[in-house]
Design an enzyme around this catalytic site. Structure first.
Site, PDB file in Angstrom:
ATOM      1  CE  LYS A   1      -1.391   1.618   4.041  1.00 29.39           C
ATOM      2  NZ  LYS A   1      -1.233   2.964   4.564  1.00 29.39           N
ATOM      3  CG  ASN A   2       2.427   2.702   3.499  1.00 27.00           C
ATOM      4  OD1 ASN A   2       1.268   3.080   3.276  1.00 27.00           O
ATOM      5  ND2 ASN A   2       2.868   2.423   4.714  1.00 27.00           N
TER       6      ASN A   2
ATOM      7  CB  CYS B   1      -4.297  10.681  11.841  1.00 26.31           C
ATOM      8  SG  CYS B   1      -2.776   9.803  11.983  1.00 26.31           S
TER       9      CYS B   1
ATOM     10  NE  ARG C   1       1.120  10.264  10.429  1.00 28.94           N
ATOM     11  CZ  ARG C   1       0.673   9.336   9.592  1.00 28.94           C
ATOM     12  NH1 ARG C   1      -0.529   8.842   9.725  1.00 28.94           N
ATOM     13  NH2 ARG C   1       1.451   8.904   8.617  1.00 28.94           N
TER      14      ARG C   1
ATOM     15  CG  ASP D   1       3.560   1.193   9.542  1.00 28.34           C
ATOM     16  OD1 ASP D   1       3.220   2.076  10.346  1.00 28.34           O
ATOM     17  OD2 ASP D   1       3.795   1.429   8.342  1.00 28.34           O
TER      18      ASP D   1
ATOM     19  NE  ARG E   1      -7.190   4.878   5.934  1.00 26.35           N
ATOM     20  CZ  ARG E   1      -6.765   6.029   6.384  1.00 26.35           C
ATOM     21  NH1 ARG E   1      -7.234   6.490   7.520  1.00 26.35           N
ATOM     22  NH2 ARG E   1      -5.879   6.731   5.717  1.00 26.35           N
TER      23      ARG E   1
HETATM   24  C1  EPZ Z   1       4.892   6.644   6.458  1.00 25.20           C
HETATM   25  O1  EPZ Z   1       4.246   7.749   7.080  1.00 25.20           O
HETATM   26  C2  EPZ Z   1       3.866   5.548   6.361  1.00 25.20           C
HETATM   27  N1  EPZ Z   1       2.726   6.035   5.579  1.00 25.20           N
HETATM   28  C3  EPZ Z   1       3.409   5.141   7.741  1.00 25.20           C
HETATM   29  O2  EPZ Z   1       2.540   4.017   7.601  1.00 25.20           O
HETATM   30  C4  EPZ Z   1       4.615   4.701   8.567  1.00 25.20           C
HETATM   31  O3  EPZ Z   1       4.203   4.430   9.877  1.00 25.20           O
HETATM   32  C5  EPZ Z   1       5.668   5.822   8.575  1.00 25.20           C
HETATM   33  O4  EPZ Z   1       6.009   6.195   7.218  1.00 25.20           O
HETATM   34  C6  EPZ Z   1       6.952   5.437   9.293  1.00 25.20           C
HETATM   35  O5  EPZ Z   1       7.521   4.325   8.667  1.00 25.20           O
HETATM   36  C7  EPZ Z   1       2.775   5.987   4.253  1.00 25.20           C
HETATM   37  O6  EPZ Z   1       3.746   5.565   3.643  1.00 25.20           O
HETATM   38  C8  EPZ Z   1       1.563   6.436   3.510  1.00 25.20           C
HETATM   39  P1  EPZ Z   1       7.286   9.970   8.345  1.00 25.20           P
HETATM   40  P2  EPZ Z   1       4.891   9.205   7.036  1.00 25.20           P
HETATM   41  O7  EPZ Z   1       7.090  11.252   7.613  1.00 25.20           O
HETATM   42  O8  EPZ Z   1       5.560   9.392   5.727  1.00 25.20           O
HETATM   43  C9  EPZ Z   1       7.732  13.301  11.793  1.00 25.20           C
HETATM   44  C10 EPZ Z   1       0.563   2.759   7.941  1.00 25.20           C
HETATM   45  O9  EPZ Z   1       0.001   2.241   8.926  1.00 25.20           O
HETATM   46  N2  EPZ Z   1       7.508  14.303  10.738  1.00 25.20           N
HETATM   47  O10 EPZ Z   1       8.469   9.148   8.025  1.00 25.20           O
HETATM   48  O11 EPZ Z   1       3.830  10.152   7.434  1.00 25.20           O
HETATM   49  C11 EPZ Z   1       6.475  12.453  12.024  1.00 25.20           C
HETATM   50  O12 EPZ Z   1       5.549  13.119  12.868  1.00 25.20           O
HETATM   51  C12 EPZ Z   1       1.165   4.148   8.022  1.00 25.20           C
HETATM   52  O13 EPZ Z   1       0.617   2.207   6.822  1.00 25.20           O
HETATM   53  C13 EPZ Z   1       7.633  15.643  11.043  1.00 25.20           C
HETATM   54  O14 EPZ Z   1       7.925  16.032  12.180  1.00 25.20           O
HETATM   55  O15 EPZ Z   1       5.959   9.090   8.190  1.00 25.20           O
HETATM   56  C14 EPZ Z   1       7.066  11.206  12.610  1.00 25.20           C
HETATM   57  O16 EPZ Z   1       7.329  11.417  13.981  1.00 25.20           O
HETATM   58  C15 EPZ Z   1       0.846   4.889   9.262  1.00 25.20           C
HETATM   59  N3  EPZ Z   1       7.415  16.557  10.045  1.00 25.20           N
HETATM   60  C16 EPZ Z   1       8.401  11.055  11.881  1.00 25.20           C
HETATM   61  O17 EPZ Z   1       8.695  12.371  11.353  1.00 25.20           O
HETATM   62  C17 EPZ Z   1       7.090  16.177   8.759  1.00 25.20           C
HETATM   63  O18 EPZ Z   1       6.909  17.051   7.904  1.00 25.20           O
HETATM   64  C18 EPZ Z   1       8.408  10.062  10.728  1.00 25.20           C
HETATM   65  O19 EPZ Z   1       7.263  10.287   9.896  1.00 25.20           O
HETATM   66  C19 EPZ Z   1       7.005  14.806   8.456  1.00 25.20           C
HETATM   67  C20 EPZ Z   1       7.210  13.882   9.466  1.00 25.20           C
END
Ligand code: EPZ
Length: 420
Positions: A22-23, A116, A121, A308, A400
């Site tokens: 999915k991702n 969320c 996030r 995840d 989802r």
């Molecule tokens: C991706 O989310 C995945 N989603 C998530 O999977 C997964 O848990 C996550 O990566 C970590 O592996 C998709 O690929 C659609 P990040 P993403 O940006 O890209 C902080 C699932 O269940 N951050 O790497 O949103 C953030 O808050 C989902 O399939 C900022 O501070 O994750 C987090 O603490 C849920 N500012 C950390 O970085 C930003 O602008 C890592 O988040 C962006 C992120």
């Protein structure tokens, strides 16, 4: 609203085929907007989030055809450059169209995703990365308004409070594909889904190198090849979830089509807990029989233990003798499944970013409420292992991201039905 009705206590046995990731699928569907040529994507999982992303690219003007996990996208002309709130609020990953539209049309308006269930996030790193490429970004009336007329390849620093970001790395890669010059993203995320997006961009004709390391280089421009056809990688989190399903029911399951190299940290933890893992030509065999031991899990970016997968392991560890811990360092509120597991008799205490789990010999079935995608799968796994009947409501969260989850479980002998 649909619910799962589970009769627990059956050891799973048989084989399961893993769907596409999915991702990977979500950003790659957005990336198909980069070109006015037809794109064929194979192994696309038929899950709700994918359907939402298809709806979004259609809203922007692409024509699509989706059947039997093959998705054809043709964005010959874009009709709109706006991702509306009613779609973005359903699925955060809608923000991937920001990078793609900036590259293709030099303009994008994307509603700000809110927080969320798993935490606040923020998207500041996405915005900072696109700013670094010369995009002018304003936030007004809840929307990100981006002007990419001066988009140009540059050095992009994606160091954030918790390291780099998967989503920001991908969004910058998409924008950089349409920016003249060379973009260097550092530190870049190294999750397999980031590599998958990079490989897809290469089939479009974008020059990408360094993916898989923390420094990705993209030579952008607007020359895209005809007839890109690409197959998405298998979903490592779905594979991990079925591995835990075998372990928690003390069953034996052959997991087909998964890539073991994407699952190293998950399989190592299972082995440490006492689960037997065998690699065969046909797939990975997970044998959950035999005694189990408690363990300590530290969630970390890839190749560390995935956030995840922590909910599913929490369910498993709730049934393993001794005291285990899980430290979640990526998202702030990702132990939501714990309270529901406790209603099944699990002994779990949350201390800040750490969950302390004292294993109990049996969980007991009850009514549960799902709250996010991975937490939902953890509740289903716990229900499969529990004594008696479990009803999991709000399973739209699970739909989802898992393709025909209950059908695949039933083929392994699980007593699970979808109903109202
Ligand atoms: C991706 O989310 C995945 N989603 C998530 O999977 C997964 O848990 C996550 O990566 C970590 O592996 C998709 O690929 C659609 P990040 P993403 O940006 O890209 C902080 C699932 O269940 N951050 O790497 O949103 C953030 O808050 C989902 O399939 C900022 O501070 O994750 C987090 O603490 C849920 N500012 C950390 O970085 C930003 O602008 C890592 O988040 C962006 C992120």
């Amino acid at each position: 609203m649909a619910r799962f009705f589970i009769d627990g206590g059956t050891r799973l046995s048989g084989e399961v085929r893993i769907s596409g990731a999915k991702n990977s699928a979500l950003p790659i569907i957005a990336a198909a907007l980069l070109t006015d040529k037809k794109v064929v994507l194979k192994n696309i999982p038929d899950v709700y989030d994918v359907r939402t992303m298809i709806q979004l690219v259609e809203h922007l003007g692409a024509s699509t055809h989706f059947k039997r996990n093959v998705l054809i996208i043709h964005a010959s002309r874009l009709k709109r450059l706006e991702a509306p709130y009613d779609i973005v609020s359903r699925m955060r990953a809608s923000y991937y169209v920001l990078g793609a539209l900036l590259a293709r049309a030099k303009k994008a308006v994307v509603a700000m995703p809110g927080g969320c269930a798993i935490g606040p996030r923020p998207v500041d790193m996405h915005i900072r990365g696109l700013n670094a490429l010369g995009a002018k970004i304003e936030i007004s009336r809840g929307c990100i308004n981006a002007d990419g007329r001066n988009l140009v390849g540059r050095k992009v620093d994606l160091q954030g409070p918790k390291g780099t970001s998967v989503g920001a790395t991908i969004n910058v890669m998409l924008a950089a594909s349409g920016a003249a010059g060379t973009t260097v993203i550092s530190p870049a995320a190294v999750e397999p889904e980031v590599l998958d997006v990079a490989d897809f961009l290469k089939t479009l004709g974008v020059e990408v190198s360094g993916h898989g390391s923390h420094r990705i280089t993209i030579k952008g421009g607007n020359v895209f090849r005809e007839g890109a056809s690409y197959t998405i990688i298998p979903d490592r989190i779905e594979a991990g979830t079925f591995a835990v399903a075998a372990a928690i029911t003390r069953g034996r399951v052959l997991i087909k089509s998964a890539l073991s190299e994407h699952l190293t940290s998950v399989l190592e933890k299972l082995i440490e807990i006492g689960v037997k893992v065998t690699f065969k030509d046909e797939g990975i065999v997970i044998n959950g029989r035999g005694s189990k031991r408690a363990t300590n899990i530290f969630v970390a970016p890839y190749p560390g233990f995935p956030t995840d997968m922590q909910a599913q392991f929490m369910a498993l560890l709730a049934t393993v003798p001794g005291t285990s811990t899980i430290k979640e360092s990526i998202f702030e509120n990702r132990f939501i499944q714990a309270v529901e597991l406790m209603r099944m008799g699990a002994d779990i205490t949350i201390e800040g970013d750490t969950a302390v789990i004292n294993g109990t010999p049996t969980l007991s079935g009850t009514d549960l409420m799902a709250s996010d995608l991975r937490a939902s799968s953890a509740l289903v796994l716990a229900g499969l292992a529990a004594r008696g009947k479990t009803v999991v409501s709000r399973i739209y969260h699970l739909d989802r991201g898992y393709e025909r989850f209950e059908v695949k479980l039933r083929r392994l002998g699980a007593k699970i039905k979808r109903g109202r």
